[in-house]
Design a protein around this motif. Structure first.
Motif, short mmCIF file in Angstrom:
data_model
loop_
_atom_site.label_atom_id
_atom_site.label_comp_id
_atom_site.label_asym_id
_atom_site.label_seq_id
_atom_site.Cartn_x
_atom_site.Cartn_y
_atom_site.Cartn_z
N GLU A 140 0.82 -1.21 0.00
CA GLU A 140 0.00 0.00 0.00
C GLU A 140 0.86 1.27 0.00
N VAL A 141 0.39 2.26 -0.79
CA VAL A 141 1.06 3.56 -0.89
C VAL A 141 0.06 4.65 -0.55
N ASP A 142 0.45 5.58 0.32
CA ASP A 142 -0.38 6.73 0.65
C ASP A 142 -0.18 7.78 -0.43
N THR A 145 1.13 11.48 0.58
CA THR A 145 2.54 11.67 0.88
C THR A 145 3.45 10.87 -0.06
N GLN A 147 4.26 7.80 0.11
CA GLN A 147 5.11 6.95 0.92
C GLN A 147 4.42 5.61 1.17
N TYR A 148 5.22 4.56 1.38
CA TYR A 148 4.69 3.24 1.70
C TYR A 148 4.14 3.26 3.13
N THR A 149 2.96 2.70 3.29
CA THR A 149 2.35 2.65 4.62
C THR A 149 2.82 1.45 5.42
N LYS A 151 1.60 -1.53 4.92
CA LYS A 151 0.52 -2.50 4.88
C LYS A 151 0.55 -3.26 3.55
#
Length: 293
Positions: A140-142, A145, A147-149, A151
């Motif tokens: 998962e990527v936010d 931002t 950035q990798y979460t 998850k």
């Protein structure tokens, strides 16, 4: 020796279960050895071979399933005939699995994505880690931002057919980042809009040439016109009557949050500088009050 080999072969052929287990174990051992060899060579040459490993896994799994179907074809045929009356119920019970297989075949045939791409499936965003017959694994990527979460998302492949799939791979390097700053209407933002735009350009100047080339590359591949690479500022109002300053920048993905904070700091400085009366204005007001007295 030959007689012993003939008896062993007759025993294996006559016992399909033993042959299936033996062949399956041998098949998995050989596949694991090939995958280890590919990973070792990839580490030495510093290459990303995840898509090759994923393709080999899917191909070998298909070959193993095909072999088992051929070996057990007679038994499967008899089984199918014996449960013909329950075929409709079986189809209804396994329709989710059938949809997953169809989704995998559809995604593979159309080449929607490959391992390592950033994609959006419905409301889910992430980097493709693995693609199997039934599930799609995403890191998962936010998207706010970039950035990798941390998850891991395991999505059923039927979402590839029933949901919108977007390939966001170009966002891995550069992103068209948009953010909004909201303030009241005590200050005319247009008074310092050009100054804010100049400061935003200054924050983006060190990568402008690379951003321009990457922007042109994306436009040629997608055959569309996208914003960038110069920053853009738009001033509007919301339903509460507050001023909204919408800023759009085309920047490296890993620097998007940092540049957003710098531009926000510049905006706040200019806004408070415009909202605070100058010393000359204060002295003029005091002088006029004394004169009136």
């Amino acid at each position: 020796m030959e007689v012993w080999l003939e008896r062993a072969l007759e025993f294996i052929v006559g016992h399909k279960l033993v042959m299936s287990v033996a062949f399956g174990a041998l098949f998995l051992v050989v596949r694991q050895w090939i995958l280890r060899l590919i990973r070792r060579r990839a580490k030495r040459k510093d290459e990303d071979k995840r898509h090759v490993v994923n393709a080999i896994k899917n191909a070998t799994n298909f070959m193993l399933v095909l072999f088992l179907l051929v070996v057990w074809s007679t038994e499967l045929q008899n089984l199918a005939l014996s449960i013909a009356a329950f075929m409709v119920a079986i189809v209804l019970a396994t329709r989710e699995f059938i949809q997953c297989i169809m989704g995998f075949l559809y995604a593979t045939s159309t080449r929607m994505f490959r391992v390592g791409d950033w994609i959006q499936v419905g409301t889910y965003h992430g980097e493709v880690m693995e693609s199997h017959w039934f599930t799609l694994t995403l890191l998962e990527v936010d998207m706010e931002t970039y950035q990798y979460t941390g998850k891991t998302l395991n999505l059923p492949n039927n979402l590839l057919v029933t949901s919108t799939v977007k390939n966001l791979n170009y966002l891995k390097r550069y992103a068209s980042h948009t953010f909004t700053l909201v303030r009241d209407q005590t200050v005319n933002v247009f008074a310092f809009k050009q100054e804010l735009l100049n400061r935003a350009r200054g924050h983006c100047e060190h990568f402008r040439d690379v951003a321009m080339r990457y922007n042109n590359l994306i436009q040629k591949r997608l055959d569309v016109v996208i914003a960038g690479p110069d920053p853009d500022i738009r001033v509007t109002t919301n339903h509460l009557g507050d001023t909204e300053v919408r800023i759009k920048i085309f920047c490296p993905t890993e620097q998007a949050t940092e540049i957003e904070q710098k531009i926000t700091e510049d905006f706040m400085s200019l806004w408070f500088a415009s909202s605070t009366p100058s010393l000359a204005q204060i002295s003029n007001v005091e002088l006029s009050e004394k004169t009136s007295e």
